[in-house]
Design a protein around this motif. Structure first.
Motif, PDB file in Angstrom:
ATOM      1  N   PRO A   1      37.151  41.592  41.013  1.00 38.21           N
ATOM      2  CA  PRO A   1      37.420  42.345  39.772  1.00 38.21           C
ATOM      3  C   PRO A   1      38.904  42.286  39.411  1.00 38.21           C
ATOM      4  CG  PRO A   1      36.108  43.657  41.333  1.00 38.21           C
ATOM      5  CD  PRO A   1      36.556  42.424  42.076  1.00 38.21           C
ATOM      6  N   ASP A   2      39.212  41.950  38.160  1.00 33.25           N
ATOM      7  CA  ASP A   2      40.614  41.915  37.706  1.00 33.25           C
ATOM      8  C   ASP A   2      41.292  43.257  37.946  1.00 33.25           C
ATOM      9  OD1 ASP A   2      40.456  39.376  36.889  1.00 33.25           O
ATOM     10  OD2 ASP A   2      40.224  39.822  34.736  1.00 33.25           O
TER      11      ASP A   2
ATOM     12  N   LYS B   1      31.390  44.799  37.443  1.00 31.66           N
ATOM     13  CA  LYS B   1      31.924  43.815  38.404  1.00 31.66           C
ATOM     14  C   LYS B   1      32.289  44.491  39.715  1.00 31.66           C
ATOM     15  CE  LYS B   1      33.817  40.127  35.663  1.00 31.66           C
ATOM     16  NZ  LYS B   1      34.976  39.532  35.076  1.00 31.66           N
TER      17      LYS B   1
ATOM     18  N   SER C   1      29.143  45.162  41.645  1.00 27.40           N
ATOM     19  CA  SER C   1      28.641  43.912  42.255  1.00 27.40           C
ATOM     20  C   SER C   1      29.484  43.528  43.462  1.00 27.40           C
ATOM     21  CB  SER C   1      28.711  42.739  41.281  1.00 27.40           C
ATOM     22  OG  SER C   1      27.903  42.970  40.211  1.00 27.40           O
TER      23      SER C   1
ATOM     24  N   GLY D   1      41.781  30.067  42.922  1.00 31.22           N
ATOM     25  CA  GLY D   1      41.284  31.103  42.003  1.00 31.22           C
ATOM     26  C   GLY D   1      40.092  31.825  42.626  1.00 31.22           C
ATOM     27  N   THR D   2      39.606  32.824  41.926  1.00 33.31           N
ATOM     28  CA  THR D   2      38.463  33.550  42.488  1.00 33.31           C
ATOM     29  C   THR D   2      37.298  33.563  41.521  1.00 33.31           C
ATOM     30  OG1 THR D   2      39.277  35.616  41.621  1.00 33.31           O
ATOM     31  CG2 THR D   2      39.858  35.110  43.896  1.00 33.31           C
ATOM     32  N   GLY D   3      37.330  32.648  40.532  1.00 33.23           N
ATOM     33  CA  GLY D   3      36.229  32.655  39.578  1.00 33.23           C
ATOM     34  C   GLY D   3      36.120  34.045  38.985  1.00 33.23           C
ATOM     35  N   ASP D   4      34.908  34.525  39.006  1.00 33.30           N
ATOM     36  CA  ASP D   4      34.674  35.789  38.332  1.00 33.30           C
ATOM     37  C   ASP D   4      34.408  36.921  39.308  1.00 33.30           C
ATOM     38  OD1 ASP D   4      34.637  36.813  35.863  1.00 33.30           O
ATOM     39  OD2 ASP D   4      32.477  36.563  35.556  1.00 33.30           O
ATOM     40  N   TRP D   5      34.458  36.636  40.632  1.00 35.24           N
ATOM     41  CA  TRP D   5      33.910  37.650  41.540  1.00 35.24           C
ATOM     42  C   TRP D   5      34.893  38.710  41.997  1.00 35.24           C
ATOM     43  CZ3 TRP D   5      35.727  37.050  46.669  1.00 35.24           C
ATOM     44  CH2 TRP D   5      36.249  35.791  46.976  1.00 35.24           C
TER      45      TRP D   5
ATOM     46  N   GLU E   1      31.895  46.520  31.545  1.00 33.91           N
ATOM     47  CA  GLU E   1      31.807  45.177  32.144  1.00 33.91           C
ATOM     48  C   GLU E   1      32.568  45.135  33.484  1.00 33.91           C
ATOM     49  OE1 GLU E   1      32.848  40.572  31.240  1.00 33.91           O
ATOM     50  OE2 GLU E   1      33.112  42.004  29.599  1.00 33.91           O
ATOM     51  N   MET E   2      33.812  45.638  33.461  1.00 33.85           N
ATOM     52  CA  MET E   2      34.620  45.641  34.689  1.00 33.85           C
ATOM     53  C   MET E   2      34.011  46.581  35.739  1.00 33.85           C
ATOM     54  SD  MET E   2      37.070  44.438  36.374  1.00 33.85           S
ATOM     55  CE  MET E   2      37.666  43.394  35.063  1.00 33.85           C
TER      56      MET E   2
END
Ligand SMILES: Cc1cc2nc3c(=O)[nH]c(=O)nc-3n(C[C@H](O)[C@H](O)[C@H](O)COP(=O)(O)OP(=O)(O)OC[C@H]3O[C@@H](n4cnc5c(N)ncnc54)[C@H](O)[C@@H]3O)c2cc1C
Length: 485
Positions: free
Chosen positions: A458-459, A116, A119, A452-456, A112-113
């Protein structure tokens, strides 16, 4: 046989120092921009944001802060001339490396990461094109949308690449078709590439980054004359927090940024210092280290057609070490061609480890240039011809992290060693800044402004405890530099 591990450890842990005052001049900078030496008559005394570094990351942070904060005062501090770091001396490739890295990313961070990160990288390349168009810089920055041809010089590198792409496509079917795999015969017959076992095409671009970045800085100076300044020839020597001297802290500008032109008080300090980061934040030494690259511009004369509008190239080979010369080849040559002049822009690292894990761009390693000159004609099956003329050569300093990912986020006090919550970083793009820096800078501003950066973002780019403990470490850097040899 590999380079002495103690030497590698010493090199990655060393203080990179301040950017050297007398860097080699890159071909991109041969006509300096009118803002190259921009400086206020005296250094501003108080700023909401002090950004250290005037490369594409410093630009992205400055631009986003000015646009998104209606009143913030912003100053970019640059040790040398404007955009004189990696951004002004790179290979001009706008391309992603996530295809060949996917397997490793998925194994380390999970699919998953890893998805990201794929993307983020491709979105960032899209944003680069948008930025270039927004600032009417398609012509001046000679932007080309083209296909990158990655060629793999050994069976093993080609096999690993194909496995990585197969995993990417199986984990994320929506990316199917992004990479077109090519066999050896097609490479020779259709694309004129010799000596490779296979390859792949992917969408990419090329750009003159110095012209882009300086143009956008100039537009920001014009648009925000009262709250934006650029201070070149202003090395930052140290950052301090007021709590070291007085308590309780009441100032809204608690940071004291010490420069060669005197102190500047700042509300927040943003480090866009790439390979030099460890100088100001010693606890990042070893986790992030400088990595010196060599670039050449070579004129093939009439020996080669101009394919600069259609292709850029990358040539991958296993990392090498020659015990006789103590030179290491770091696995990649990157190549573009100017659609205007037909000149080739070829970069790659093949030098002694102390000349690679180095922050000294004041000289070009002669052997590296000769090496780059000797390999280029071979890629196109022209090995019998005399070497092509070197029009220009230079070196530049990249920022590498031990886990191969950028650092984007708030710096914890455990790293700064200071009180305060106003220190931020976007650095260490591991040679792929054009695919990461712009959106990393934008994401950082979103974090700074509390949006914040939402989901875009990558953590995995963040500075979480787990990353700092397990993979963003000096031993991991040493492993990364020696294990493939
Ligand atoms: C030879 C070479 C080839 C490359 N090729 C490519 C490529 O083809 N494609 C790609 O995507 N990427 C490439 N890269 C990597 C890419 O250029 C970088 O990832 C990207 O430019 C990083 O941008 P940045 O703004 O973070 O850092 P930089 O552009 O390095 O900017 C950092 C700035 O901070 C300044 N600074 C540092 N410390 C201080 C201090 N204490 N005080 C004041 N100023 C300071 C420096 O002088 C510098 O100007 C290459 C890099 C090199 C060196």
């Amino acid at each position: 046989m590999e380079p002495n591990k103690d030497l590698v450890a010493k090199l990655v842990m060393a203080d990179p120092g301040l950017p050297r005052p007398n860097p080699t001049q890159s071909y991109w900078q041969h006509i300096p921009h009118e803002l190259a030496n921009a400086q206020s008559s005296s250094l501003p005394t108080e700023r909401d944001f002090a950004i250290i570094g005037s490369g594409i990351t410093g630009l992205a942070v400055a631009k986003s802060l000015l646009e998104q904060h209606p009143a913030a005062t912003v100053t970019v501090l640059e040790a040398r001339t404007l955009c004189s770091g990696a951004t002004g001396r790179n290979g001009g490739q706008m391309a992603a490396n996530v295809g060949e890295e996917y397997m490793h990313l998925a194994e380390t961070h999970g699919p998953e990461m890893a998805g990201k990160i794929v993307s983020f990288t491709f979105q960032n390349l899209q944003r680069m094109q948008e930025l270039i168009k927004e600032y009417d810089a398609v012509e001046s920055s000679e932007m080309q949308q083209l296909q990158k041809l990655r060629a793999f010089l050994t069976e093993d590198t080609f096999r690993d690449f194909k496995l990585s792409i197969t995993r990417l496509e199986s984990d994320h079917p929506s990316w199917k078709g992004l990479y077109t795999i090519l066999d050896k015969e097609t490479l020779i017959k259709k694309y004129g590439i010799h000596g490779a076992e296979g390859g792949a095409l992917l969408p990419a671009g090329t750009v003159w980054p110095y012209r882009l970045v300086t143009k956008v800085f100039a537009a920001l100076m014009k648009k925000y004359p009262n709250r934006f300044t650029i201070e070149t020839s202003t090395p930052v020597q140290a950052v301090e927090h007021e709590s070291n001297f007085v308590t309780p802290v009441t100032s809204v500008f608690p940071y004291i940024v010490r420069t060669t032109r005197g102190p500047l008080r700042a509300g927040n300090v943003v480090y866009c210092t790439n390979g030099y980061t460890g100088h100001l934040i010693p606890k990042l030494r070893g986790r992030v280290h400088p990595f010196k690259g060599t670039m050449t511009v070579q004129d093939p004369g009439k020996a080669m057609p101009n394919q600069g509008k259609s292709f850029s190239w990358g040539f991958h080979y296993p990392v090498t070490y020659d015990p006789a010369t103590k030179e290491s080849g770091h696995g990649l040559y990157y190549l573009g061609q100017s659609a205007k002049t037909g000149y080739f822009y070829l970069g790659g690292e093949n030098a002694r480890i102390e000349h690679v894990v180095s922050a000294d761009d004041s000289f070009v390693d002669k052997n590296s240039v000769i090496h780059l000159q000797s390999v280029l004609p071979q890629f196109f099956g022209k090995s019998g011809t005399p070497p092509w003329k070197v029009v220009s050569s230079w070196s530049g300093i990249m920022g590498f992290s031990s886990d191969g990912l950028p650092l984007v986020g708030q710096l914890p006090t455990s790293l700064t060693g200071r009180n305060g919550e106003g220190e931020w970083i976007a650095a260490a793009f591991n040679g792929y800044g054009m695919a990461n820096c712009l959106m990393s800078g934008e994401a950082l501003v979103s974090l700074i402004l509390g949006n914040g950066t939402g989901d875009w973002l990558p953590d995995a780019y963040g500075l979480g405890e787990k990353r700092l403990r397990d993979i963003l470490t000096a031993p991991e850097s040493i492993k990364a530099l020696t294990s493939k040899l």
